[in-house]
Structure formats: structure tokens, C-alpha cells
Enzyme design. Structure first.
Site, mmCIF file in Angstrom:
data_model
loop_
_atom_site.group_PDB
_atom_site.id
_atom_site.type_symbol
_atom_site.label_atom_id
_atom_site.label_comp_id
_atom_site.label_asym_id
_atom_site.label_seq_id
_atom_site.Cartn_x
_atom_site.Cartn_y
_atom_site.Cartn_z
ATOM 1 N N LEU A 224 -11.767 34.963 101.727
ATOM 2 C CA LEU A 224 -13.009 35.250 102.449
ATOM 3 C C LEU A 224 -14.135 34.339 101.976
ATOM 4 C CD1 LEU A 224 -12.899 39.139 102.774
ATOM 5 C CD2 LEU A 224 -11.673 37.353 104.030
ATOM 6 N N ALA B 117 -11.552 29.899 89.827
ATOM 7 C CA ALA B 117 -10.587 28.901 90.339
ATOM 8 C C ALA B 117 -11.333 27.669 90.851
ATOM 9 C CB ALA B 117 -9.775 29.526 91.474
ATOM 10 N N GLY C 39 -13.433 38.607 92.339
ATOM 11 C CA GLY C 39 -12.734 39.661 91.605
ATOM 12 C C GLY C 39 -11.281 39.736 92.004
ATOM 13 N N VAL C 40 -10.566 40.619 91.334
ATOM 14 C CA VAL C 40 -9.164 40.853 91.660
ATOM 15 C C VAL C 40 -9.127 41.637 92.969
ATOM 16 C CG1 VAL C 40 -7.075 42.034 90.899
ATOM 17 C CG2 VAL C 40 -8.478 40.785 89.238
ATOM 18 N N ASN D 204 -11.760 49.232 101.748
ATOM 19 C CA ASN D 204 -11.248 50.484 102.336
ATOM 20 C C ASN D 204 -10.437 51.284 101.311
ATOM 21 O OD1 ASN D 204 -8.086 50.274 103.060
ATOM 22 N ND2 ASN D 204 -8.981 48.236 103.194
ATOM 23 N N TYR E 272 -7.690 49.371 91.547
ATOM 24 C CA TYR E 272 -8.504 48.452 92.353
ATOM 25 C C TYR E 272 -9.543 49.228 93.178
ATOM 26 C CZ TYR E 272 -9.472 45.485 96.444
ATOM 27 O OH TYR E 272 -10.080 44.810 97.468
ATOM 28 N N LYS F 221 -13.830 49.438 92.970
ATOM 29 C CA LYS F 221 -14.778 49.262 94.078
ATOM 30 C C LYS F 221 -15.684 50.496 94.195
ATOM 31 C CE LYS F 221 -13.204 45.232 95.460
ATOM 32 N NZ LYS F 221 -14.010 44.008 95.392
ATOM 33 N N ARG G 248 -0.677 49.097 110.836
ATOM 34 C CA ARG G 248 -1.908 49.608 110.196
ATOM 35 C C ARG G 248 -3.082 48.675 110.471
ATOM 36 N NH1 ARG G 248 -3.818 47.933 105.357
ATOM 37 N NH2 ARG G 248 -5.454 49.228 104.442
HETATM 38 P P1 NAI Z 1 -9.158 36.618 97.123
HETATM 39 O O1 NAI Z 1 -8.265 37.173 96.081
HETATM 40 O O2 NAI Z 1 -8.623 35.585 98.045
HETATM 41 O O3 NAI Z 1 -10.493 36.037 96.451
HETATM 42 C C1 NAI Z 1 -11.071 36.583 95.307
HETATM 43 C C2 NAI Z 1 -11.586 35.450 94.461
HETATM 44 O O4 NAI Z 1 -12.134 35.988 93.256
HETATM 45 C C3 NAI Z 1 -10.488 34.453 94.058
HETATM 46 O O5 NAI Z 1 -10.836 33.138 94.447
HETATM 47 C C4 NAI Z 1 -10.421 34.588 92.556
HETATM 48 O O6 NAI Z 1 -10.151 33.349 91.874
HETATM 49 C C5 NAI Z 1 -11.796 35.124 92.209
HETATM 50 N N1 NAI Z 1 -11.770 35.825 90.931
HETATM 51 C C6 NAI Z 1 -10.841 36.719 90.488
HETATM 52 N N2 NAI Z 1 -11.112 37.077 89.238
HETATM 53 C C7 NAI Z 1 -12.238 36.417 88.866
HETATM 54 C C8 NAI Z 1 -12.998 36.355 87.687
HETATM 55 N N3 NAI Z 1 -12.663 37.071 86.585
HETATM 56 N N4 NAI Z 1 -14.074 35.558 87.658
HETATM 57 C C9 NAI Z 1 -14.426 34.828 88.747
HETATM 58 N N5 NAI Z 1 -13.748 34.825 89.891
HETATM 59 C C10 NAI Z 1 -12.657 35.614 89.946
HETATM 60 O O7 NAI Z 1 -9.711 37.860 97.949
HETATM 61 P P2 NAI Z 1 -10.375 37.866 99.389
HETATM 62 O O8 NAI Z 1 -9.365 38.308 100.365
HETATM 63 O O9 NAI Z 1 -11.095 36.608 99.624
HETATM 64 O O10 NAI Z 1 -11.418 39.051 99.224
HETATM 65 C C11 NAI Z 1 -12.754 38.810 98.828
HETATM 66 C C12 NAI Z 1 -13.351 40.115 98.349
HETATM 67 O O11 NAI Z 1 -13.286 41.064 99.402
HETATM 68 C C13 NAI Z 1 -12.625 40.723 97.171
HETATM 69 O O12 NAI Z 1 -13.579 41.311 96.315
HETATM 70 C C14 NAI Z 1 -11.742 41.784 97.785
HETATM 71 O O13 NAI Z 1 -11.508 42.838 96.882
HETATM 72 C C15 NAI Z 1 -12.584 42.214 98.971
HETATM 73 N N6 NAI Z 1 -11.789 42.730 100.069
HETATM 74 C C16 NAI Z 1 -11.004 41.883 100.814
HETATM 75 C C17 NAI Z 1 -10.269 42.373 101.878
HETATM 76 C C18 NAI Z 1 -9.455 41.497 102.762
HETATM 77 O O14 NAI Z 1 -8.856 42.004 103.706
HETATM 78 N N7 NAI Z 1 -9.379 40.183 102.533
HETATM 79 C C19 NAI Z 1 -10.272 43.812 102.194
HETATM 80 C C20 NAI Z 1 -11.120 44.612 101.339
HETATM 81 C C21 NAI Z 1 -11.859 44.067 100.334
HETATM 82 C C1 15L Z 2 -7.986 44.933 100.348
HETATM 83 O O1 15L Z 2 -8.876 45.496 99.720
HETATM 84 C C2 15L Z 2 -7.336 43.707 99.851
HETATM 85 O O2 15L Z 2 -8.239 42.883 99.152
HETATM 86 C C3 15L Z 2 -6.676 42.884 100.931
HETATM 87 O O3 15L Z 2 -5.797 41.969 100.310
HETATM 88 C C4 15L Z 2 -5.931 43.740 101.970
HETATM 89 O O4 15L Z 2 -4.761 44.170 101.449
HETATM 90 C C5 15L Z 2 -6.813 44.871 102.469
HETATM 91 O O5 15L Z 2 -7.504 45.554 101.449
HETATM 92 C C6 15L Z 2 -6.045 45.913 103.304
HETATM 93 O O6 15L Z 2 -6.193 47.096 103.031
HETATM 94 O O7 15L Z 2 -5.355 45.521 104.232
#
Ligand code: NAI
Ligand code: 15L
Length: 272
Positions: free
Chosen positions: A21, A42, A79-80, A118, A142, A146, A180
Site C-alpha cells: 500500500l 526495507a 509494520g508487520v 479489519n 496482529y 491494531k 471473502r
Molecule cells: P506490507 O507488509 O506490504 O507493508 C508494510 C511495510 O512495513 C513493509 O514495507 C515493511 O518493510 C514495513 N515494516 C515492517 N516492519 C517494520 C519496522 N519494524 N520498521 C519499519 N518498517 C517496517 O503491508 P501492506 O499491505 O502495504 O499494508 C500496509 C498497512 O496497512 C499495514 O500496516 C497493514 O497492517 C495495513 N493493512 C493492510 C491491508 C491490506 O489488505 N493490504 C488490510 C488491513 C490493514
Molecule cells: C490485513 O490486515 C492484512 O494486512 C492483509 O495482508 C490482508 O490479509 C487483509 O488484512 C485481509 O483481511 O484480507
């Protein structure tokens, strides 16, 4: 919040900028900001015009303090992002979000958009509809992290007046991947609009909003976030036929019963 005459934000800090994202928002938020400070643990590639890159581990308090200094608003995506052992979640997500808000407090940043999930409500039943005030039922460490971020941001609003939006993002990917996600899908276009609404809403206060597109079936009700003016444009409907041609899911599986899907069965990571 500082805005210029062109009604752009000043310097926006985007954490998690190397992630799925973050990559999307790095490009799509550009028209709305004067400059962006991009951060991740990263690699982030080369900075382009009006970009600044800062590698930073969110678990490092002093580094996050330096990261936040000089920014006008924060979009905290870092974050993770899946279930992992508690210790990993603790460092990146729980300490991480605390460090971001402490930085905001110390350096006078007045608005934060926090990527919640979610999975804060993952143990609610599929088919039931929850709003922002529902009981939280996290489905993982996780999801718990949140949930902590949501409470922390509420505290920083009540105590210090820092406005926040907590985005309970559903499933934000180029396309929904399973049944889903026909319900939980958030398009990249709608994600961008949601973040934009949160950054520019005249009064954000402390808002919890579900990050979901205008899909046919709904588990989440955003009426309590109407003041931010988010109106999703996309729908998972064009993907329905392809998804419904996939093998059916066993309805007795927890993943098919709870909103969090497969996350409700993640772990444990340690043997009893
Ligand atoms: P992602 O895993 O692709 O990106 C997360 C980024 O955080 C990664 O680039 C990672 O290197 C970085 N990161 C992890 N640990 C870190 C640390 N200790 N210090 C600095 N950076 C760190 O996840 P995505 O899909 O881009 O999601 C972005 C955010 O949205 C996350 O917080 C995730 O929990 C949340 N989210 C995403 C959803 C989705 O469907 N993609 C759904 C719900 C929430
Ligand atoms: C999240 O919170 C995760 O970051 C993402 O990887 C998806 O799995 C999403 O929820 C989901 O519920 O589909």
C-alpha cells in the site's frame, strides 16, 4: 495542519512506503502534498522530485523521533501486516505506533492516518454488520496490535488534541482473491480517496472508518464516519463470476464463519 495556498499538505511522512500500500500511496498522494518523506526498514529505491527517503526501524524510538521531526502530517502504514509471533508484532507494531505518536506529540504534528485493520473485529461473524462503535474482537496478535493503535490514537487525541483516522482496512489488493474478499475488498483508487479524505477533512477528531469499497455485500457500516466525506467508487462485482468459479469453501471452517477469514486460525507459533 499546515497547508499551502494551493491547498496541498506540506511535508507528509509515509511509513511502510516500501510495502504494497505504501508503494501505491507514494505515487497517488503526490498531487496532494508539497513533499513526501518516505520511510521503511526495507529499501525504497531512489528519491524522485519532492521525495526524501529515510530508512528507519519503527522499533527504534530515537530514529522515529528524528523521522517525524519537520513533518506536517503522517500516514502510518508501516509494520508487520500479517500474523507473526508476538515479539515481532510488539517491536514493529506496538512499539512502532507508540513511537510515531510520541514523535507527533514532541514535534507538533496534528494529524495522523493510521492503518488499522479489519482484524480488530475479526471474530465477529460473517454476515453481521458492525459499525465503528462495535465491540472489538481481535483475531490475532496482529489484530490486537491494531486495537492497541486505535486506543493509543484515541488517548493522543483526548490528551494532546492530535487528530487521527484509524482505517480498518479490509483487503486492499489489485483484485479480490477469494469469496471473502468480494465483501472485504478495497480498491487502490478507493484507498487513495479514503486517505485523502482523512488528510483534508476540516474536522477529523478521532475517527474509525472501515476501508472497504462499495461492494454488494456489507459487513461494515461507515455511518459514524460520514463527516470525512468518503464515498467509495469501486465494487468487487466485476470479479464475482471469476471468484465464484473457484472451488467452494467448507462452510464449517472457521475461516468461512468469521470476518477475519483465515487469520482466525493463524498460530500458535509455540508448541504447548
Ligand atoms: P506490507 O507488509 O506490504 O507493508 C508494510 C511495510 O512495513 C513493509 O514495507 C515493511 O518493510 C514495513 N515494516 C515492517 N516492519 C517494520 C519496522 N519494524 N520498521 C519499519 N518498517 C517496517 O503491508 P501492506 O499491505 O502495504 O499494508 C500496509 C498497512 O496497512 C499495514 O500496516 C497493514 O497492517 C495495513 N493493512 C493492510 C491491508 C491490506 O489488505 N493490504 C488490510 C488491513 C490493514
Ligand atoms: C490485513 O490486515 C492484512 O494486512 C492483509 O495482508 C490482508 O490479509 C487483509 O488484512 C485481509 O483481511 O484480507
Amino acid at each position: 495542519m499546515t497547508t499551502t495556498e494551493t491547498n496541498k499538505l506540506g511535508r507528509l511522512l509515509l511509513t511502510g512506503a516500501a510495502g504494497g500500500l505504501g508503494h501505491v500511496l507514494r505515487r497517488r498522494l503526490k498531487p496532494y502534498v508539497t513533499s513526501m518523506r518516505l520511510s521503511d526498514i526495507a529499501p525504497l529505491g531512489e528519491a524522485t522530485e519532492h521525495e526524501e527517503i529515510v530508512r528507519c526501524n519503527l522499533a527504534d524510538k530515537a530514529a522515529v523521533d528524528r523521522l517525524v521531526r519537520g513533518c506536517d502530517a503522517i500516514v502510518h502504514m508501516g509494520g508487520v501486516s500479517v500474523e507473526r509471533p508476538f515479539e515481532e508484532i510488539l517491536e514493529a507494531n506496538i512499539k512502532g505506533v507508540f513511537h510515531v505518536y510520541e514523535g507527533a506529540r514532541r514535534h507538533g504534528v496534528k494529524r495522523v492516518v493510521f492503518a488499522s485493520s479489519n482484524h480488530v473485529v475479526g471474530f465477529h461473524k460473517q454476515g453481521e454488520v458492525q459499525d465503528a462503535d462495535c465491540v472489538r474482537r481481535p483475531d490475532t496478535y496482529y489484530g490486537l496490535s491494531k486495537s492497541y493503535g486505535e486506543d493509543l490514537s484515541r488517548f493522543y487525541f483526548d490528551r494532546y488534541g492530535i487528530e487521527s483516522a484509524c482505517l480498518r482496512i479490509g483487503s486492499c489488493f489489485p483484485e479480490p482473491r477469494d469469496r471473502r474478499m468480494l465483501v472485504t475488498w478495497l480498491s487502490y483508487r478507493d484507498l487513495t480517496e479514503l486517505v485523502r479524505c482523512c488528510l483534508f477533512a476540516p474536522h477529523l477528531g478521532h475517527t474509525i472508518v472501515y476501508g472497504v469499497s462499495n461492494n454488494r455485500d456489507k459487513w461494515w457500516d461507515n455511518s459514524r464516519a460520514a463527516h470525512i466525506g468518503f464515498h467509495p467508487q469501486d465494487s468487487s462485482e466485476p470479479f464475482r463470476a471469476t471468484i465464484e468459479a473457484l472451488p467452494p469453501v467448507d462452510p464449517d471452517e472457521p475461516a468461512a464463519q468469521f470476518q477475519g477469514g483465515g487469520f482466525v486460525e493463524a498460530g500458535p507459533f509455540e508448541a504447548p
